[in-house]
Structures are given as C-alpha cells and as structure tokens.
Design an enzyme around this catalytic site. Structure first.
Site, PDB file in Angstrom:
ATOM      1  CB  CYS A   1      -0.859  -0.010   1.256  1.00 31.58           C
ATOM      2  SG  CYS A   1       0.176   0.051   2.743  1.00 31.58           S
TER       3      CYS A   1
ATOM      4  CG  HIS B   1      -1.331  -4.278  15.934  1.00 29.61           C
ATOM      5  ND1 HIS B   1      -0.966  -3.050  15.439  1.00 29.61           N
ATOM      6  CD2 HIS B   1      -1.120  -5.163  14.921  1.00 29.61           C
ATOM      7  CE1 HIS B   1      -0.579  -3.193  14.177  1.00 29.61           C
ATOM      8  NE2 HIS B   1      -0.665  -4.479  13.847  1.00 29.61           N
TER       9      HIS B   1
ATOM     10  CD  GLU C   1      -3.117   1.196  13.238  1.00 30.95           C
ATOM     11  OE1 GLU C   1      -2.724   0.394  12.355  1.00 30.95           O
ATOM     12  OE2 GLU C   1      -4.217   1.779  13.182  1.00 30.95           O
TER      13      GLU C   1
ATOM     14  CB  THR D   1      -5.459   1.726   9.814  1.00 26.83           C
ATOM     15  OG1 THR D   1      -4.259   1.028  10.153  1.00 26.83           O
ATOM     16  CG2 THR D   1      -5.396   3.153  10.307  1.00 26.83           C
TER      17      THR D   1
ATOM     18  CB  SER E   1       1.098  -8.785   8.538  1.00 24.04           C
ATOM     19  OG  SER E   1       0.250  -7.990   7.756  1.00 24.04           O
TER      20      SER E   1
END
Ligand code: 0CM
Ligand code: SF4
Length: 318
Positions: A22, A134, A136, A175, A233
């Site tokens: 991405c 995680h 994030e 996200t 991931s």
C-alpha cells in the site's frame, strides 16, 4: 528443494488486484532506504518498519538496525519510527535523547491520532476498536494520557464497558481491521450509546478495505486462497479470515517455500493475494510455483483501481 517436491497442477490461478504493498508501506520503506542514502548507515528503526520478514531482512542488508525501544539506539543515532505509529511517550523519549528522528508513521494512522486528540481536547472519552498488543493500538492509545482511551475488540467487550458519561463519547478504530467485524462492534457501540460520535471518514484504511473486497471476489472463484504475508501482520491475517468467512479454505504463507502438497491437494482453482506489507517478488514466486506447468492458467481479477501515493519528508527527497 521443497518447491520441486510439491506436486501441483491447478486448473487456474487467480491473482487479486489490488494486493500487496500500500502507499503507507511504500513510503515507510522509502524513508528507511533514503535515510541510509542521505545520512549513511547505520540507521536505527524502532520496531519492524512494516510487518514483513523479507522487507526487514532486506533493509538490514542495506544498513538498518531494528531495535525494540528508543533507549536501544546509541547517542547521536538516526531513529526511524515504524509505519504503525508511536505513542506520545515514545516521541518524547526520542526528543529527550536528542536523536534525529524520521517518522515513517503512515499518514492514515496519523489521521486517527489527530482525530483522537481532537476528541480528547473536547473532553470526550474515547473508545478504540482494535487488537490488544498490536503496535498501532499502543501508539494510538498512547496519544492521550493513560486511562483516557478504552480498548474494545468485539461486541462482548462493548457490553462490559464502563464509561464516564455516555453523552461524551467518541470512537476511533485501528486501520487494519476486518471491515465486516468492525461493523458489528460499531453497531454494538451505537446501540448501547446512541450519542457516541463516529469518525467523519472511516478509520479502516483504503488499502485494508480494498484488499478485503478483492479477496471476497477471489473467494467466489477459488477453492483455496493463499495470502502472502507475515504472521504478525494484522491486515494479512484479516485477509485470510475474510476468505474463510466467504467459505473458502485459506492459508497465510510467508513465501512460496511455505506451500505444501497437503495444502493444494484436491484444489483446482487457487486464489492468490497478499497483505499490504508483502512485496510483489514473494507473490511472483508463489505464482510461478503454482503455474510451473502452464503459465497460461494465471489471470488477474481486478475489483478496484488504486491511485494513492504519500510523499516522504522533504529532507529525504533527492
Ligand atoms: O498493522 P499491520 O499489522 O497490518 O501492519 P503491516 O506492517 O503488516 O501493514 C502495513 C501497515 C500499517 C500501519
Ligand atoms: Fe497505511 Fe493502511 Fe498501509 Fe497501514 S495498511 S500503512 S494504514 S495505507
């Protein structure tokens, strides 16, 4: 070699489009590469720049050193924050140490941070939908002081929430979640707290939703889906789950070497996709293994065109 022992002759191989890298991943990798070119090796990267073993190993060869915490960087080092973003405390640690910092946080993660900060400044209590542990989630929760953000992962967590004032609530999300599962969590939040404020624009990023849409399309024509991506991931794991929810057997594989005869037994139509952090070279190796007897069995199924690009910091531009 394992590849030679795999007896496979699928009838067709379908490649998802979009798949793989991405814009946020491309930018993060470019930041590391350009930092090495401009400032010289070594550069220190806090956490894997993106969750992919192949990418991390490649950058190590070029002079990147991956560290767990800011304190692991030596004095005077150039420090890079990963695409997943960092907490205020980590940003502060970098400053305190007087290190030169390059922030490779994806702009779409930063957007969520800013949204959270806006709510915090308004005195709203914030609920983050995401997966505990995680990076994030740690970075996003760490935008506000400890205790200001509540984490929920599923509708059951919503039932157990204890909030200060149900009329001063807002939610944001990680996200890289499953679009469908997140809808259920949001519905549970809105049922329990009808006045909760939602993000103006969805927090699940374009790359995550597009890849999930593409894997759903792949599932219509495949009896097996191989998702290329590393086990840590998040978005890659979600692709495997989405495929299975669509009724298609799916595996998350690191690379072509992970494919076994058992996985392929009795499967005629194989779909291939990749998480946002998986490089195209790994997908090519998978496709080449699957189509070793006949290259003509490969076709691409495009669901949506992507045209997103994020620029790198000025000081790294040529
Ligand atoms: O968040 P996730 O675990 O999916 O990260 P990733 O490095 O696999 O993918 C790119 C990103 C971000 C943020
Ligand atoms: Fe950014 Fe989405 Fe890519 Fe993560 S998956 S780096 S949020 S574009």
């Amino acid at each position: 070699m394992q590849q030679q022992t795999v007896k496979i002759q699928p009838k067709s191989v379908f490649l998802a489009q979009p798949r793989g890298f991405c814009a946020g991943v491309e930018r993060a990798i470019e930041i590391v590469e350009r930092s090495i070119e401009v400032f010289g090796a070594p550069v220190y990267v806090r956490h894997e720049i993106v969750h992919n073993k192949h990418v991390v190993e490649g950058l190590k060869q070029k002079g990147a050193v991956f560290i767990k915490e800011v304190e692991d960087a030596p004095d005077g080092a150039l420090l890079i924050f990963s695409a997943h973003g960092v907490s205020k405390k980590v940003q502060e640690d970098g400053k305190q140490r007087g290190l030169r910092v390059m922030d490779a946080t994806c702009p779409l993660v930063t957007k969520v941070h800013l949204e959270l900060l806006r709510h915090y400044a308004n005195g709203d209590q914030i609920i983050l939908i995401g997966h505990q542990g995680h990076p994030e989630v740690e970075g996003t929760m760490g935008q506000a002081p400890e205790g200001a953000v509540l984490l929920v992962s599923d509708p059951e967590d919503v039932t157990n929430l204890i909030v200060n004032d149900e009329n001063k609530l807002a939610f944001v999300t990680q996200t890289t979640l499953s679009v469908d599962d997140t809808k259920d969590v949001i519905a549970a939040l809105q049922t329990r707290f009808p006045n909760i404020q939602a993000p103006k624009k969805e927090d699940i990023c374009y790359a995550t939703s597009n890849r999930q849409m593409a894997v759903k399309d792949l599932a219509k024509v495949s009896d097996l889906i191989l998702v290329v991506g590393s086990p840590n991931s998040s978005n890659s794991n979600r692709l495997r789950e989405v495929a299975e929810k669509e009724g298609c057997k799916a595996y998350l594989i690191e690379n072509a070497q992970a494919i076994t005869s058992a996985m392929l037994e009795g499967k005629e139509n194989i779909g291939v996709t990749a998480g946002a952090s998986a490089p195209e070279v790994l997908i090519e190796e998978v496709v080449s293994l699957l189509s070793q007897h006949d290259k003509n069995i490969v076709s691409t199924r495009e669901t949506i065109e992507e045209n997103v690009h994020f620029s790198i910091p000025k000081e790294l531009k040529a």
